[in-house]
Design a protein around this motif. Structure first.
Motif, mmCIF file in Angstrom:
data_model
loop_
_atom_site.group_PDB
_atom_site.id
_atom_site.type_symbol
_atom_site.label_atom_id
_atom_site.label_comp_id
_atom_site.label_asym_id
_atom_site.label_seq_id
_atom_site.Cartn_x
_atom_site.Cartn_y
_atom_site.Cartn_z
ATOM 1 N N GLY A 1 -1.382 -1.732 18.978
ATOM 2 C CA GLY A 1 -1.723 -2.966 18.254
ATOM 3 C C GLY A 1 -2.476 -3.243 17.318
ATOM 4 O O GLY A 1 -2.866 -4.105 16.734
ATOM 5 N N MET A 2 -1.593 -1.701 16.845
ATOM 6 C CA MET A 2 -2.340 -2.232 15.083
ATOM 7 C C MET A 2 -0.688 -2.068 14.470
ATOM 8 O O MET A 2 -0.022 -1.631 14.826
ATOM 9 N N GLU A 3 -0.308 -3.561 13.451
ATOM 10 C CA GLU A 3 0.607 -4.335 12.972
ATOM 11 C C GLU A 3 0.715 -3.749 11.152
ATOM 12 O O GLU A 3 -0.104 -3.862 10.898
ATOM 13 N N VAL A 4 1.631 -2.810 11.043
ATOM 14 C CA VAL A 4 1.555 -2.348 9.561
ATOM 15 C C VAL A 4 2.339 -3.513 9.134
ATOM 16 O O VAL A 4 3.401 -4.257 9.366
ATOM 17 N N GLY A 5 0.988 -3.906 7.540
ATOM 18 C CA GLY A 5 1.862 -5.067 7.032
ATOM 19 C C GLY A 5 2.492 -4.876 5.300
ATOM 20 O O GLY A 5 2.702 -5.509 4.779
ATOM 21 N N PHE A 6 1.938 -3.382 4.770
ATOM 22 C CA PHE A 6 1.749 -3.290 4.086
ATOM 23 C C PHE A 6 1.832 -1.756 3.135
ATOM 24 O O PHE A 6 0.677 -0.943 3.908
ATOM 25 N N VAL A 7 3.277 -0.921 2.783
ATOM 26 C CA VAL A 7 3.094 0.412 2.372
ATOM 27 C C VAL A 7 3.574 0.586 1.138
ATOM 28 O O VAL A 7 4.913 -0.314 0.754
ATOM 29 N N GLY A 8 2.702 0.713 0.179
ATOM 30 C CA GLY A 8 3.046 1.586 -1.254
ATOM 31 C C GLY A 8 2.240 2.471 -1.719
ATOM 32 O O GLY A 8 1.616 2.870 -1.475
ATOM 33 N N LYS A 9 3.261 3.202 -3.019
ATOM 34 C CA LYS A 9 2.987 3.837 -3.477
ATOM 35 C C LYS A 9 1.886 3.921 -4.407
ATOM 36 O O LYS A 9 2.364 3.207 -5.787
ATOM 37 N N MET A 10 1.324 4.723 -4.332
ATOM 38 C CA MET A 10 0.125 4.497 -5.537
ATOM 39 C C MET A 10 0.060 5.559 -6.342
ATOM 40 O O MET A 10 0.830 6.218 -6.781
ATOM 41 N N GLU A 11 -0.311 5.545 -7.507
ATOM 42 C CA GLU A 11 -0.473 6.242 -9.091
ATOM 43 C C GLU A 11 -0.710 7.740 -8.922
ATOM 44 O O GLU A 11 -0.381 8.729 -9.513
ATOM 45 N N ASN A 12 -1.767 8.174 -7.812
ATOM 46 C CA ASN A 12 -1.832 9.220 -7.593
ATOM 47 C C ASN A 12 -0.361 10.053 -6.427
ATOM 48 O O ASN A 12 -0.800 11.264 -6.363
ATOM 49 N N GLY A 13 0.240 9.111 -6.317
ATOM 50 C CA GLY A 13 1.141 10.165 -5.282
ATOM 51 C C GLY A 13 1.538 9.871 -4.451
ATOM 52 O O GLY A 13 2.438 10.045 -3.788
ATOM 53 N N LYS A 14 -0.001 9.531 -3.469
ATOM 54 C CA LYS A 14 -0.122 8.842 -2.041
ATOM 55 C C LYS A 14 0.641 8.085 -1.567
ATOM 56 O O LYS A 14 1.319 6.933 -2.353
ATOM 57 N N TRP A 15 0.159 7.411 -0.522
ATOM 58 C CA TRP A 15 0.984 6.297 -0.010
ATOM 59 C C TRP A 15 -0.176 5.817 0.955
ATOM 60 O O TRP A 15 -1.135 5.723 1.314
ATOM 61 N N LYS A 16 -0.098 4.237 0.546
ATOM 62 C CA LYS A 16 -1.159 3.570 0.916
ATOM 63 C C LYS A 16 -0.741 2.559 2.352
ATOM 64 O O LYS A 16 0.410 2.162 1.605
ATOM 65 N N VAL A 17 -1.472 2.760 2.963
ATOM 66 C CA VAL A 17 -0.882 1.464 4.450
ATOM 67 C C VAL A 17 -2.378 0.637 4.599
ATOM 68 O O VAL A 17 -3.192 1.511 4.810
ATOM 69 N N SER A 18 -1.704 -0.772 5.210
ATOM 70 C CA SER A 18 -2.801 -1.523 5.254
ATOM 71 C C SER A 18 -1.884 -1.803 6.632
ATOM 72 O O SER A 18 -0.545 -2.339 6.690
ATOM 73 N N CYS A 19 -2.710 -2.546 7.576
ATOM 74 C CA CYS A 19 -2.597 -2.765 8.924
ATOM 75 C C CYS A 19 -3.841 -4.040 9.774
ATOM 76 O O CYS A 19 -4.739 -3.556 8.855
ATOM 77 N N ARG A 20 -3.245 -4.684 10.535
ATOM 78 C CA ARG A 20 -4.308 -5.113 11.081
ATOM 79 C C ARG A 20 -4.151 -5.480 12.462
ATOM 80 O O ARG A 20 -3.427 -4.781 12.813
ATOM 81 N N LYS A 21 -5.045 -5.399 13.300
ATOM 82 C CA LYS A 21 -4.664 -5.741 15.282
ATOM 83 C C LYS A 21 -4.961 -6.701 15.214
ATOM 84 O O LYS A 21 -5.497 -7.656 14.837
ATOM 85 N N ARG A 22 -3.521 -6.227 16.105
ATOM 86 C CA ARG A 22 -3.032 -8.031 16.196
ATOM 87 C C ARG A 22 -3.621 -9.004 17.532
ATOM 88 O O ARG A 22 -3.392 -9.934 17.338
ATOM 89 N N GLU A 23 -4.635 -8.236 17.986
ATOM 90 C CA GLU A 23 -5.101 -9.413 18.723
ATOM 91 C C GLU A 23 -6.183 -10.522 18.100
ATOM 92 O O GLU A 23 -6.803 -11.374 19.021
ATOM 93 N N ASN A 24 -6.705 -9.435 17.310
ATOM 94 C CA ASN A 24 -7.853 -10.578 16.249
ATOM 95 C C ASN A 24 -7.609 -10.909 15.008
ATOM 96 O O ASN A 24 -7.998 -11.404 14.191
ATOM 97 N N ASP A 25 -6.023 -9.982 13.895
ATOM 98 C CA ASP A 25 -5.539 -10.074 13.510
ATOM 99 C C ASP A 25 -6.761 -9.951 12.016
ATOM 100 O O ASP A 25 -7.052 -9.707 11.040
ATOM 101 N N VAL A 26 -7.550 -8.865 12.566
ATOM 102 C CA VAL A 26 -8.783 -8.489 11.355
ATOM 103 C C VAL A 26 -7.946 -7.293 10.796
ATOM 104 O O VAL A 26 -7.398 -6.095 10.924
ATOM 105 N N MET A 27 -8.310 -7.552 9.463
ATOM 106 C CA MET A 27 -7.552 -6.692 8.804
ATOM 107 C C MET A 27 -8.378 -5.153 8.449
ATOM 108 O O MET A 27 -9.480 -5.160 8.772
ATOM 109 N N PHE A 28 -7.758 -3.746 8.695
ATOM 110 C CA PHE A 28 -8.523 -2.836 8.773
ATOM 111 C C PHE A 28 -7.909 -1.806 7.280
ATOM 112 O O PHE A 28 -7.323 -2.336 6.944
#
Length: 282
Positions: A128-155
């Protein structure tokens, strides 16, 4: 593997590609999280009777349904060549299983569930987790943002050493370019939104396409439709011709144009009045 070489990896999608990717990463000692927007694994192999709000599938604001399965679908490859190399897709003697060599879609989903259970993948899947954003950060790691589909709450954003995209490519349909379609009064639908034949009962249907789904669907809807006219670029000259073994299926070459009178004109010079155009165009 050296202990310090273990990575935190995000896998997007819990279909067949996501599941085997997660298994291989776990085998190599990496820490894995699988993001799955639906409430069960299986990806395109999860059947639902639901269809999209736009039956042609071109409205960017439509309610998207990710599976393209129709109810009667069976695989067009023998099960022996569909399994992962070290986890054969064998028939199991369990209630409700499909032992056929060319089983229905539900058997494939059962196989994927068996695979996930046997290799302990279920525990790393976030359903139930929809990924909305994936992007590379300055430290070389990857940022992943997602939301819970059933209530649209961003994590909160999470950081990973690597991201593997396994979300498939079967939700954006291709539509045939038909001259005059803007004034044609009939209904259009893409095979992505085909589930059962009953909506085509007593209708004159033009089906565009010549691959596996077109073959399956044309024969299935012919059982209830008044007429089915298949438009295929692979059709030879001299058509239209009636499909052998069927009284209400005709094969044509490409559509030349459609008109405001409901007519569909084919390049072979024939014309029919149709109720529905069904795009089986991938």
């Amino acid at each position: 593997m050296a202990q310090n070489s273990s990575k935190n990896v995000a896998v997007i999608g819990a279909g067949s590609a996501g599941l085997v990717t997660a298994r291989e990463l776990k085998r190599e000692g990496h820490s894995v999280v699988v993001f799955e927007q639906e409430n069960q694994l299986g990806g395109t192999w999860v059947y639902t009777p639901a269809t999209e709000s736009d039956p042609v599938g071109i409205d960017p604001n439509r309610e998207i349904v990710h599976s393209s399965l129709y109810s009667s679908l069976r695989v067009n490859l023998p099960r022996e060549v569909m399994g992962f190399w070290d986890y054969p897709f064998v028939a199991k003697k369990k209630p409700g299983r499909d032992p056929r060599r060319y089983p229905g879609h539900g058997e494939v989903l059962n196989y994927l569930n068996d695979f996930a259970v046997d290799f302990g993948i279920i525990g790393v899947v976030r359903f139930g987790m929809e990924v909305g954003f994936v992007g590379k950060m300055e430290n070389g790691k990857w940022k992943v943002s997602c939301r819970k589909r059933e209530n649209d709450v961003m994590f909160a954003n999470e950081e990973y050493d690597a991201v593997v995209i396994c979300n498939g490519h079967y939700t954006e349909p291709r539509i045939a370019d038909i001259p005059g379609i803007e004034v044609w009064p009939g209904k259009q639908i893409h095979s992505h939104n085909y589930r059962v034949p009953d909506p085509f009962r007593d209708q004159v249907v033009v089906l565009i396409g010549g691959a596996a789904s077109a073959t399956d669907i044309s024969r299935e809807i012919a059982e209830v439709a008044k007429e089915v006219h298949i438009s295929s670029r692979s059709a030879t000259s001299g058509v239209p011709m009636k499909l052998p073994g069927y009284d209400n299926i005709w094969l044509h070459n490409m559509i030349e144009a459609v008109g405001s009178d409901g007519g569909v004109n084919f390049q072979d010079g024939s014309k029919i009045l149709a109720d529905i155009i069904l795009h089986c165009t991938g």
